[in-house]
Design a protein around this motif. Structure first.
Motif, PDB file in Angstrom:
ATOM      1  N   PRO A  27       0.848  -1.190   0.000  1.00 48.78           N
ATOM      2  CA  PRO A  27       0.000   0.000   0.000  1.00 48.78           C
ATOM      3  C   PRO A  27       0.887   1.246   0.000  1.00 48.78           C
ATOM      4  O   PRO A  27       1.845   1.332   0.783  1.00 48.78           O
ATOM      5  N   VAL A  28       0.594   2.180  -0.896  1.00 44.93           N
ATOM      6  CA  VAL A  28       1.447   3.358  -1.069  1.00 44.93           C
ATOM      7  C   VAL A  28       0.647   4.630  -0.817  1.00 44.93           C
ATOM      8  O   VAL A  28      -0.433   4.823  -1.390  1.00 44.93           O
ATOM      9  N   ILE A  29       1.172   5.491   0.028  1.00 43.07           N
ATOM     10  CA  ILE A  29       0.597   6.812   0.281  1.00 43.07           C
ATOM     11  C   ILE A  29       1.503   7.852  -0.376  1.00 43.07           C
ATOM     12  O   ILE A  29       2.707   7.892  -0.102  1.00 43.07           O
ATOM     13  N   THR A  30       0.947   8.664  -1.264  1.00 45.14           N
ATOM     14  CA  THR A  30       1.733   9.684  -1.962  1.00 45.14           C
ATOM     15  C   THR A  30       1.210  11.074  -1.633  1.00 45.14           C
ATOM     16  O   THR A  30       0.006  11.324  -1.670  1.00 45.14           O
ATOM     17  N   ARG A  47      -5.645  18.320   2.623  1.00 52.19           N
ATOM     18  CA  ARG A  47      -6.884  17.582   2.929  1.00 52.19           C
ATOM     19  C   ARG A  47      -7.367  16.842   1.670  1.00 52.19           C
ATOM     20  O   ARG A  47      -7.789  15.682   1.735  1.00 52.19           O
ATOM     21  N   LYS A  48      -7.298  17.508   0.516  1.00 49.20           N
ATOM     22  CA  LYS A  48      -7.725  16.904  -0.744  1.00 49.20           C
ATOM     23  C   LYS A  48      -6.862  15.700  -1.096  1.00 49.20           C
ATOM     24  O   LYS A  48      -7.360  14.648  -1.506  1.00 49.20           O
ATOM     25  N   LYS A  49      -5.545  15.838  -0.907  1.00 56.90           N
ATOM     26  CA  LYS A  49      -4.639  14.739  -1.251  1.00 56.90           C
ATOM     27  C   LYS A  49      -4.815  13.541  -0.320  1.00 56.90           C
ATOM     28  O   LYS A  49      -4.704  12.386  -0.745  1.00 56.90           O
ATOM     29  N   GLN A  54      -7.163   8.018   0.375  1.00 59.13           N
ATOM     30  CA  GLN A  54      -8.186   7.150   0.966  1.00 59.13           C
ATOM     31  C   GLN A  54      -8.989   6.437  -0.127  1.00 59.13           C
ATOM     32  O   GLN A  54      -9.256   5.232  -0.037  1.00 59.13           O
ATOM     33  N   LYS A  55      -9.353   7.193  -1.156  1.00 62.25           N
ATOM     34  CA  LYS A  55     -10.125   6.613  -2.258  1.00 62.25           C
ATOM     35  C   LYS A  55      -9.316   5.557  -2.989  1.00 62.25           C
ATOM     36  O   LYS A  55      -9.819   4.471  -3.320  1.00 62.25           O
ATOM     37  N   LYS A  56      -8.043   5.849  -3.257  1.00 62.10           N
ATOM     38  CA  LYS A  56      -7.176   4.917  -3.975  1.00 62.10           C
ATOM     39  C   LYS A  56      -6.977   3.625  -3.187  1.00 62.10           C
ATOM     40  O   LYS A  56      -6.991   2.520  -3.752  1.00 62.10           O
ATOM     41  N   LEU A  57      -6.825   3.765  -1.880  1.00 66.56           N
ATOM     42  CA  LEU A  57      -6.577   2.601  -1.029  1.00 66.56           C
ATOM     43  C   LEU A  57      -7.871   1.963  -0.508  1.00 66.56           C
ATOM     44  O   LEU A  57      -7.821   0.972   0.224  1.00 66.56           O
ATOM     45  N   LEU A  74      -4.662   7.032   8.239  1.00 72.53           N
ATOM     46  CA  LEU A  74      -4.484   6.462   6.902  1.00 72.53           C
ATOM     47  C   LEU A  74      -3.367   5.421   6.893  1.00 72.53           C
ATOM     48  O   LEU A  74      -3.491   4.359   6.266  1.00 72.53           O
ATOM     49  N   ILE A  75      -2.278   5.702   7.595  1.00 71.36           N
ATOM     50  CA  ILE A  75      -1.160   4.751   7.679  1.00 71.36           C
ATOM     51  C   ILE A  75      -1.605   3.457   8.369  1.00 71.36           C
ATOM     52  O   ILE A  75      -1.391   2.350   7.857  1.00 71.36           O
ATOM     53  N   ILE A  76      -2.236   3.609   9.530  1.00 68.43           N
ATOM     54  CA  ILE A  76      -2.614   2.433  10.322  1.00 68.43           C
ATOM     55  C   ILE A  76      -3.662   1.596   9.599  1.00 68.43           C
ATOM     56  O   ILE A  76      -3.552   0.360   9.510  1.00 68.43           O
ATOM     57  N   LYS A  77      -4.690   2.235   9.061  1.00 67.38           N
ATOM     58  CA  LYS A  77      -5.762   1.486   8.391  1.00 67.38           C
ATOM     59  C   LYS A  77      -5.280   0.820   7.105  1.00 67.38           C
ATOM     60  O   LYS A  77      -5.774  -0.248   6.729  1.00 67.38           O
ATOM     61  N   SER A  78      -4.313   1.445   6.424  1.00 65.49           N
ATOM     62  CA  SER A  78      -3.744   0.819   5.219  1.00 65.49           C
ATOM     63  C   SER A  78      -3.011  -0.456   5.593  1.00 65.49           C
ATOM     64  O   SER A  78      -3.113  -1.483   4.907  1.00 65.49           O
TER      65      SER A  78
END
Length: 456
Positions: A27-30, A47-49, A54-57, A74-78
């Protein structure tokens, strides 16, 4: 500046990530702050990014207001959803700070906000596989990465010295078909020269744009960015600009800075306007860095920026006049072009300051027009007799220039100093012209221009 975030040996982490070039999915967060300017845009864009990630993951986060907590969620839930540690990529990590250097309060607010965001990388260490941050500057860890002791700067690690550009071998190998018929030596002069303690490398953006535009030589990389932060720092105090292109400094200058005390030299290096020429160790085993302008693109663009800062305008006619008069050895025309140049400077440039008394201002302006003309010049050219203020070098000739500022010039001769110091002995293999230029604080222009061709 390029940062990475590892818990063990960096090479071991890279090997794990790629597993001997067999790519694994994570899982990648950019995040990228490349479009962000003021604080309001900064918060809204982040906030938008985060929502896009969230949508991508395919993750819904409950935290909406506190963006640092949203990042953590976002990190933990991914990690929990995919049962794999998370990869985090952050581009332009410092832009919200650099774009506000003219507003220290806002820059500090953005810095403090970023510190709260980036601290989540440490707090959630157990969920993170790999983090990679890129940006222009290297702020101190205490300033923006407080407590984040896992982060490691690889910008000046020789092992990764070629990561940010194309080497000569790569250019000739991978671009051999695309560059058929192109002048490789001229490409090298324009776009090569960056040094991160590996090989000298080409700017990738320039090479790709050069190919796309059918071998047209232009300042592609420079035109893609904004030198706003440079102008902000230039306005703070008088700089003798020629020295900025031939610097000798310690590791502190190239390694870090803080908002409250940003040095122009440091920003020039970290933003890519200066690069490393060589590194030596002194008698105390401390590293000494010698910096220089990397190539023709930066030389021309940077000095034309300086011209606009010094004069409020950029005259192409003046640049062309300088080029032709020196190429064809018409020194009287060179003199008249320079006099016209100083006559164009708005009077309000001299009000409420003592810049006219400052020799570096006058020398800087002449230097910037020469460098902005694309001519080969050396500021503070070292000889065994001392330093030449300025040398302009052609294949068959050289101009040796000495500057002075004075109110009374009857008994003053800049030309005499060149002869007394015998600066010309360095260039015995070329035709040599000696040029002495004296500026007047009162007249705000050249009041004495002497020159002669050295007799063999």
């Amino acid at each position: 500046m390029v940062f990475r975030f590892f818990k063990r040996n960096p090479l071991d982490s890279i090997r794990e990530l790629y597993d001997k070039y067999e790519f694994r999915e994570y899982p990648v967060i950019t995040l990228s702050f490349d479009t962000i300017n003021n604080t309001k845009e900064f918060i809204g864009d982040l906030r938008k990014k985060l929502k896009q990630n969230q949508k991508k993951l395919k993750i819904d986060c409950e935290e909406e207001e506190d963006l640092a907590n949203c990042f953590e969620e976002l990190i933990i839930k991914s990690y929990e959803k995919y049962q794999k540690k998370v990869v985090i990529l952050i581009d332009e990590y410092d832009k919200p700070i650099l774009d506000n250097l003219d507003n220290l309060q806002r820059a500090e607010e953005n810095r403090d906000f970023l510190r709260g965001l980036y601290i989540q990388l440490k707090a959630n260490d157990r969920y993170i596989k790999f983090a990679f941050l890129t940006g222009i500057s290297k702020f101190s860890k205490a300033s923006i990465f407080s407590g984040l002791n896992q982060i490691e700067d690889i910008s000046l690690t020789p092992e990764f010295g070629n990561i940010c550009g194309y080497t000569q071998e790569e250019l000739e190998s991978y671009f051999s078909e695309m560059l058929k018929g192109a002048n490789l030596q001229k490409i090298k002069e324009w776009y090569n020269g960056y040094n991160f303690l590996g090989d000298k490398v080409y700017n990738p953006f320039d090479i790709l744009k050069f190919v796309k535009n059918n071998f047209l030589f232009r300042n592609y990389w420079w035109e893609s960015g904004s030198p706003f932060a440079l102008i902000t720092l230039l306005k703070k105090k008088n700089y003798y600009l020629p020295t900025l292109e031939n610097l000798k400094t310690d590791e502190t200058l190239v390694n870090t800075f803080d908002i409250e005390d940003i040095q122009l030299e440091s920003l020039l290096f970290q933003a890519g306007y200066l690069t490393i020429d060589k590194v030596e160790a002194d008698e105390f085993e401390d590293r000494v860095f010698y910096l220089r302008v990397p190539n023709r693109e930066v030389q021309i663009s940077l000095n034309r920026l300086f011209i606009k800062y010094l004069t409020n305008e950029l005259s192409i006619d003046t640049i062309k006049g300088i080029q032709k008069s020196l190429l064809y050895e018409k020194l009287d025309e060179f003199k008249e072009t320079l006099i016209s140049l100083f006559a164009l400077i708005p009077y309000n440039n001299y009000t409420n300051n003592d810049i006219a008394k400052y020799e570096g201002y006058w020398a800087s302006l002449v230097y910037c027009y020469l460098a902005g003309s694309g001519l080969k010049i050396i500021a503070e050219d070292v000889t065994n007799k001392g330093r030449i203020d300025l040398s302009i070098i052609f294949e068959d000739k050289v101009y040796i220039i000495e500057f002075k500022v004075a109110q009374k010039t009857d008994s003053l001769s800049a030309l005499a100093q060149i002869k007394e110091k015998r600066y010309y002995e360095k260039y015995k293999d070329k035709k040599v012209y000696l040029v002495g230029i004296i500026f007047s604080e009162e007249e705000k222009n050249i009041v004495k221009f002497e020159w002669e061709e050295l007799d063999d």
